[in-house]
Design a protein around this motif. Structure first.
Motif, PDB file in Angstrom:
ATOM      1  N   GLY A  27       0.797  -1.223   0.000  1.00  0.00           N
ATOM      2  CA  GLY A  27       0.000   0.000   0.000  1.00  0.00           C
ATOM      3  C   GLY A  27       0.827   1.269   0.000  1.00  0.00           C
ATOM      4  N   THR A  28       1.852   1.297   0.868  1.00  0.00           N
ATOM      5  CA  THR A  28       2.597   2.533   1.073  1.00  0.00           C
ATOM      6  C   THR A  28       3.188   3.122  -0.207  1.00  0.00           C
ATOM      7  N   PRO A  29       3.738   2.295  -1.138  1.00  0.00           N
ATOM      8  CA  PRO A  29       4.305   2.907  -2.346  1.00  0.00           C
ATOM      9  C   PRO A  29       3.275   3.692  -3.152  1.00  0.00           C
ATOM     10  N   VAL A  30       2.015   3.284  -3.092  1.00  0.00           N
ATOM     11  CA  VAL A  30       0.977   4.003  -3.836  1.00  0.00           C
ATOM     12  C   VAL A  30       0.783   5.395  -3.243  1.00  0.00           C
ATOM     13  N   LEU A  31       0.789   5.464  -1.908  1.00  0.00           N
ATOM     14  CA  LEU A  31       0.701   6.784  -1.272  1.00  0.00           C
ATOM     15  C   LEU A  31       1.913   7.623  -1.661  1.00  0.00           C
ATOM     16  N   ALA A  32       3.086   6.991  -1.701  1.00  0.00           N
ATOM     17  CA  ALA A  32       4.312   7.727  -2.005  1.00  0.00           C
ATOM     18  C   ALA A  32       4.191   8.408  -3.359  1.00  0.00           C
ATOM     19  N   ILE A  33       3.760   7.672  -4.376  1.00  0.00           N
ATOM     20  CA  ILE A  33       3.704   8.273  -5.704  1.00  0.00           C
ATOM     21  C   ILE A  33       2.593   9.316  -5.774  1.00  0.00           C
ATOM     22  N   THR A  34       1.516   9.101  -5.023  1.00  0.00           N
ATOM     23  CA  THR A  34       0.429  10.079  -5.004  1.00  0.00           C
ATOM     24  C   THR A  34       0.924  11.402  -4.446  1.00  0.00           C
ATOM     25  N   ILE A  35       1.733  11.308  -3.389  1.00  0.00           N
ATOM     26  CA  ILE A  35       2.281  12.518  -2.784  1.00  0.00           C
ATOM     27  C   ILE A  35       3.212  13.221  -3.758  1.00  0.00           C
ATOM     28  N   VAL A  36       3.997  12.428  -4.509  1.00  0.00           N
ATOM     29  CA  VAL A  36       4.895  13.022  -5.506  1.00  0.00           C
ATOM     30  C   VAL A  36       4.062  13.787  -6.536  1.00  0.00           C
ATOM     31  N   LEU A  37       2.958  13.195  -6.982  1.00  0.00           N
ATOM     32  CA  LEU A  37       2.128  13.860  -7.986  1.00  0.00           C
ATOM     33  C   LEU A  37       1.511  15.149  -7.438  1.00  0.00           C
ATOM     34  N   ILE A  38       1.098  15.119  -6.174  1.00  0.00           N
ATOM     35  CA  ILE A  38       0.560  16.342  -5.550  1.00  0.00           C
ATOM     36  C   ILE A  38       1.619  17.434  -5.556  1.00  0.00           C
ATOM     37  N   ALA A  39       2.833  17.065  -5.139  1.00  0.00           N
ATOM     38  CA  ALA A  39       3.904  18.063  -5.063  1.00  0.00           C
ATOM     39  C   ALA A  39       4.208  18.618  -6.451  1.00  0.00           C
ATOM     40  N   ILE A  40       4.223  17.734  -7.468  1.00  0.00           N
ATOM     41  CA  ILE A  40       4.549  18.193  -8.818  1.00  0.00           C
ATOM     42  C   ILE A  40       3.443  19.088  -9.363  1.00  0.00           C
ATOM     43  N   GLU A  41       2.210  18.712  -9.127  1.00  0.00           N
ATOM     44  CA  GLU A  41       1.117  19.552  -9.602  1.00  0.00           C
ATOM     45  C   GLU A  41       1.184  20.927  -8.959  1.00  0.00           C
ATOM     46  N   ARG A  42       1.546  20.946  -7.678  1.00  0.00           N
ATOM     47  CA  ARG A  42       1.634  22.219  -6.965  1.00  0.00           C
ATOM     48  C   ARG A  42       2.793  23.068  -7.480  1.00  0.00           C
ATOM     49  N   LEU A  43       3.910  22.388  -7.768  1.00  0.00           N
ATOM     50  CA  LEU A  43       5.097  23.114  -8.226  1.00  0.00           C
ATOM     51  C   LEU A  43       4.922  23.648  -9.644  1.00  0.00           C
ATOM     52  N   LEU A  44       4.400  22.795 -10.528  1.00  0.00           N
ATOM     53  CA  LEU A  44       4.394  23.143 -11.950  1.00  0.00           C
ATOM     54  C   LEU A  44       3.065  23.701 -12.429  1.00  0.00           C
ATOM     55  N   GLY A  45       2.019  23.532 -11.639  1.00  0.00           N
ATOM     56  CA  GLY A  45       0.714  23.994 -12.076  1.00  0.00           C
ATOM     57  C   GLY A  45       0.143  23.193 -13.235  1.00  0.00           C
ATOM     58  N   VAL A  46       0.512  21.915 -13.324  1.00  0.00           N
ATOM     59  CA  VAL A  46      -0.042  21.051 -14.360  1.00  0.00           C
ATOM     60  C   VAL A  46      -1.194  20.265 -13.743  1.00  0.00           C
ATOM     61  N   GLY A  47      -2.336  20.240 -14.450  1.00  0.00           N
ATOM     62  CA  GLY A  47      -3.520  19.679 -13.802  1.00  0.00           C
ATOM     63  C   GLY A  47      -3.670  18.184 -13.896  1.00  0.00           C
ATOM     64  N   ILE A  48      -3.015  17.446 -13.019  1.00  0.00           N
ATOM     65  CA  ILE A  48      -3.285  16.010 -12.993  1.00  0.00           C
ATOM     66  C   ILE A  48      -4.573  15.767 -12.208  1.00  0.00           C
ATOM     67  N   PHE A  49      -4.742  16.535 -11.135  1.00  0.00           N
ATOM     68  CA  PHE A  49      -5.907  16.355 -10.273  1.00  0.00           C
ATOM     69  C   PHE A  49      -6.888  17.531 -10.337  1.00  0.00           C
ATOM     70  N   ASP A  50      -6.417  18.705 -10.742  1.00  0.00           N
ATOM     71  CA  ASP A  50      -7.272  19.895 -10.717  1.00  0.00           C
ATOM     72  C   ASP A  50      -8.163  19.914 -11.955  1.00  0.00           C
ATOM     73  N   PRO A  51      -9.481  19.826 -11.761  1.00  0.00           N
ATOM     74  CA  PRO A  51     -10.374  19.771 -12.934  1.00  0.00           C
ATOM     75  C   PRO A  51     -10.293  21.044 -13.772  1.00  0.00           C
ATOM     76  N   ALA A  52      -9.985  22.192 -13.154  1.00  0.00           N
ATOM     77  CA  ALA A  52      -9.901  23.431 -13.921  1.00  0.00           C
ATOM     78  C   ALA A  52      -8.770  23.360 -14.941  1.00  0.00           C
ATOM     79  N   LEU A  53      -7.788  22.488 -14.692  1.00  0.00           N
ATOM     80  CA  LEU A  53      -6.646  22.360 -15.606  1.00  0.00           C
ATOM     81  C   LEU A  53      -6.735  21.078 -16.412  1.00  0.00           C
ATOM     82  N   GLY A  54      -7.880  20.401 -16.391  1.00  0.00           N
ATOM     83  CA  GLY A  54      -8.050  19.187 -17.187  1.00  0.00           C
ATOM     84  C   GLY A  54      -7.776  17.896 -16.430  1.00  0.00           C
ATOM     85  N   GLY A  55      -7.572  17.988 -15.111  1.00  0.00           N
ATOM     86  CA  GLY A  55      -7.281  16.787 -14.337  1.00  0.00           C
ATOM     87  C   GLY A  55      -8.522  16.200 -13.678  1.00  0.00           C
TER      88      GLY A  55
END
Lengths: 555, 216
Positions: free
Chosen positions: A218-246
């Motif tokens: 289980g833990t590795p899945v959380l790890a990559i999810t956290i990485v994606l959150i950090a990247i989305e926050r840093l770069l402003g690319v919408g993986i999760f944000d619906p306003a950006l297509g995520g």
């Protein structure tokens, strides 16, 4: 063992060398690879985190004593419940039993000298401390207000707090958990003493094994999810944000894929403790060994298939909702099997009412309430009504506090004499177990009512009609807080003033009770072979003076 | 276990014999790889969902990648797996010189891979095909392309990070081999790192078609 009644002061016993006194100095602790010393390091660290998380809870409950929310600002309140959740989940509950009791006991209970990878074990502790320091720094530097769930897009786009630093701390700590799980699995597979087949392992070991499966998958899945959150926050690319297509529901899927099984990381080890404690204080093997052992595995596996019940109202397909609802009902079955078997073990046993079994009673009752209210929440229609209310808060606290922490404290009392070689004061311990039980119920039972009446979670300004129940809950929390402080005091007291425990103060079975307390660095002086670790006298061997009165005298 | 085994210098205090130690190390590595599968697996799942939501942007993004360089890199990486297998075999024979030779070969091929990767990255930076503030792509599917490139950099970046960690492990093995630590009875570390290296290769085998080839 030889507590003589002689009034003369005993001459100081020649000091035996054991794992605590074999070396002194900070360095001998910080560079140790002894699983028992690492367990102590963890015990100190998680206790510190527990009191930090607890302090946040105290402030939350104080603020909720009045409907106006006048103690702290809304921003601070959001940060407080986030700190409370993150610290308690990632830095206390998840490492609590595995990293402390598991680290100490897994090798000893299976007759090994250490875990398979001692250096990796030390690395786990360092990763835990690095991750913990990072998260604490983020909290001191300004805090996080996303809740421990980090729901996107709030966490990725709108939150104006230290999301990335906190996420990084959790990411690093996750690897500590993965490595602990890996170490346990290899140890349990490879290092059992001759004679200890899988079906002769103590039930605590089965529980640790099942927990390790969840940790490593289980833990590795959380790890990559956290990485994606950090990247989305840093770069402003919408993986999760619906306003950006995520897709924000994608985040919820990934997050709960870990975070629901994580609940079983917290509760399974406690169940293992309860099985050991019940068998020791009922003086008989637990009823239905195989059922308890395999229900742990069943919980670990089914636990991966129920995450969608957190998303019944999150635009998940209703058909998926039905399947997740059904699976969530199913996972109650192995948990119920355990409760039935523990109860059957208690039935007509000669129970000695020491502190550990008081915690076990607390566990069974509170876990049952937590589990049954979980069924309410697994029901689609009821979940729509109580979703995101205090009903949910009460439910998971009954599992995580009433279940997991009761198990942790019960286990800590049970094995404390083994860990430090001293007995804790029994009267104080019984008293504090009672205080904790009363305080816990007073804190969280009113929250079921609050939630059913419609009080949403994470609000600090509320309708005055809820105040009575909130005041009850806050009063309970203060009792609970005192209940947690008492053991802290008498455990420390016992280090210096406690009576010598001797190797087996409970007259319990199991390999850990065959060696001196505290154990030596390599646990066993001679090669171990194992017969039955639950070798308690059977009914037939009950002494004759007991047989006649078996009808009602021994409840 | 034989006399030699029981008194072998590499036997850690808490194991009974070298065989138990070897099996434990192997099992540990396999379990670690299971966690890695979950780590990359979740990333692949996220990629699949995002691709499904933005099909046009992702296929445009794919067409912007350099297929020839990616193909060369795939071949190079498979070659490095071959030398790694030879190193593991040499380990079983206890042949230190052959271990070193093959590990150096693996290291060199791995470096070629990373150099080509760096070249690709620098082209992307040059063309403004980088998510974030440097992104200058002005085509129709800009948002989808940016998301695709975000996945491209995260996935290949994490893969490259695993390779860099692998380099460290290879250097460590070479130093151990030079000190004559590996014998016929004991070459677990070579075997463990071998498993790790093949895993990193397999990740690339999935990444290459997913990122470079899947245009529609």
């Amino acid at each position: 063992m030889s507590e003589s009644t002689a009034p003369i002061a005993r001459p100081p016993a020649p000091t035996r060398e054991h794992y605590l006194n074999v070396k002194y100095g900070i360095k001998s602790w910080l560079l140790t690879v002894d699983h028992k010393r690492i367990a102590i390091l963890y015990l100190i660290s998680i206790t510190a985190f527990f009191f930090i998380g607890g302090a946040a809870a105290v402030l939350i409950r104080l603020d909720l004593a009045t409907p106006a929310g006048d103690l702290v600002s809304s921003e601070t309140y959001n940060k407080l419940f986030t700190i409370h959740g993150i610290i308690m989940v990632f830095f206390f509950l998840i490492p609590s039993i595995p990293a402390v009791l598991g680290n100490f006991l897994v090798p000893i209970m299976i007759g090994a000298k250490d875990l398979a990878f001692p250096k990796l074990n030390l690395l786990s502790w360092y990763l835990y401390m690095i991750g913990g320091s990072f998260t604490l720094w983020a909290m001191i530097a300004g805090g996080v207000d996303t809740g421990w769930t980090f729901y996107a897009p709030y966490s990725t786009t709108y939150a104006n707090t230290h999301v990335i630093a906190t996420a990084l701390g959790i990411f690093v700590t996750g690897f500590s958990s993965i490595l602990t799980g890996l170490n346990f699995m290899v140890t349990i597979h490879m290092m059992r003493a001759p004679g200890m087949t899988w079906l002769k392992m103590p039930l605590f070991i089965w529980a640790q094994y099942a927990t390790s499966i969840i940790m490593i998958l289980g833990t590795p899945v959380l790890a990559i999810t956290i990485v994606l959150i950090a990247i989305e926050r840093l770069l402003g690319v919408g993986i999760f944000d619906p306003a950006l297509g995520g897709d924000p529901v994608l985040f919820q899927h990934l997050f709960w894929f870990y975070s629901h099984p994580a609940v079983y990381i917290m509760i399974l080890p406690s169940m293992g403790v309860i099985s050991e404690v019940i068998s020791a204080f009922c003086r008989r093997a637990v009823f239905g060994y195989k059922f308890i052992a395999f229900s742990s595995l069943a919980i670990a596996l089914l636990g991966f298939l129920v995450w969608g019940h957190h998303m019944f109202v999150s635009s998940q397909s209703p058909y998926a909702g039905m399947v997740f609802s059904l699976l969530s009902f199913l996972i109650a079955v192995p948990s119920a099997i355990k409760v039935f078997n523990w109860t059957a073990t208690l039935y007509k046993a000669s129970i000695s009412y020491q502190t550990p079994i008081l915690y076990a009673f607390g566990f069974i009752g509170l876990f049952t309430i937590g589990g049954l209210t979980g069924l309410f929440l697994a029901t689609l229609a009821i979940d729509v009504h109580v979703h995101d209310t205090y009903f949910v808060v009460a439910h998971f606290h009954y599992i995580m506090v009433g279940g997991a922490i009761m198990g942790f404290l019960g286990g800590l009392h049970y094995w404390w004499p083994k860990m430090v070689g001293k007995l804790y004061p029994e009267a104080w311990a019984r008293f504090s177990a009672l205080v904790i039980f009363v305080g816990f119920n007073l804190t969280f039972f009113p929250q079921f009512l609050l939630g059913y009446l419609g009080m949403p979670r994470r609000y600090h300004v509320y309708d005055p009609e809820f105040q009575v129940l909130h005041v009850l809950s806050s009063a309970g929390a203060s009792i609970l807080g005192i209940g947690y402080l008492i053991p802290m005091v008498y455990f420390l007291w016992s280090l210096r003033y406690g009576k010598d425990a001797g190797p087996n103060p409970w007259d319990a079975k199991g390999l850990e009770w065959t060696i001196p307390s505290p154990p030596t660095t390599f646990n066993f002086e001679e090669p171990v072979t194992v017969g039955d670790v639950y070798d308690y006298p059977t009914e037939d061997e009950t002494p004759p003076w007991k047989q006649g009165s078996s009808e009602g005298a021994h409840v | 276990m034989s006399e030699i085994g029981e008194h072998h210098g590499a036997l850690a205090h808490h194991f009974e014999d070298l065989e138990q130690q070897r099996q434990s190390a192997d099992l540990g590595m396999w379990i670690f790889l299971a966690t890695e599968i979950m780590f990359f697996g979740a990333l692949f799942a996220a990629y699949a969902v995002c691709r499904w939501m933005n099909p046009a942007g992702f296929s445009t993004g794919t067409s912007l990648l350099d297929v020839p360089l990616g193909t060369v890199n795939t071949a190079v990486l498979i070659g490095s797996s071959l030398t790694m297998v030879w190193a593991v075999q040499a380990g079983h024979r206890g042949d230190s010189r052959s271990i070193i030779r093959n590990l150096v070969g693996t290291l060199l091929l791995g470096s070629v891979f990373l150099v080509i990767k760096a070249l690709e990255y620098s082209h992307k930076f040059h063309d403004g095909l980088v998510p974030g503030s440097l992104f200058t792509y002005g085509g129709e599917q800009a948002a989808g392309v940016e998301m695709f490139l975000c996945f491209y950099f995260v996935m290949t970046g994490l893969h490259a990070l695993h390779m860099v960690i692998g380099f460290g492990l290879l250097v460590w093995l070479i130093l151990l081999a030079r000190r004559g630590r590996f014998t016929k009875e004991y070459s677990n570390p070579v075997e463990g790192v071998g498993l790790y290296w093949h895993f990193v290769d397999i990740v690339w085998i999935f990444l290459f078609p997913m990122l470079y080839l899947l245009e529609h």
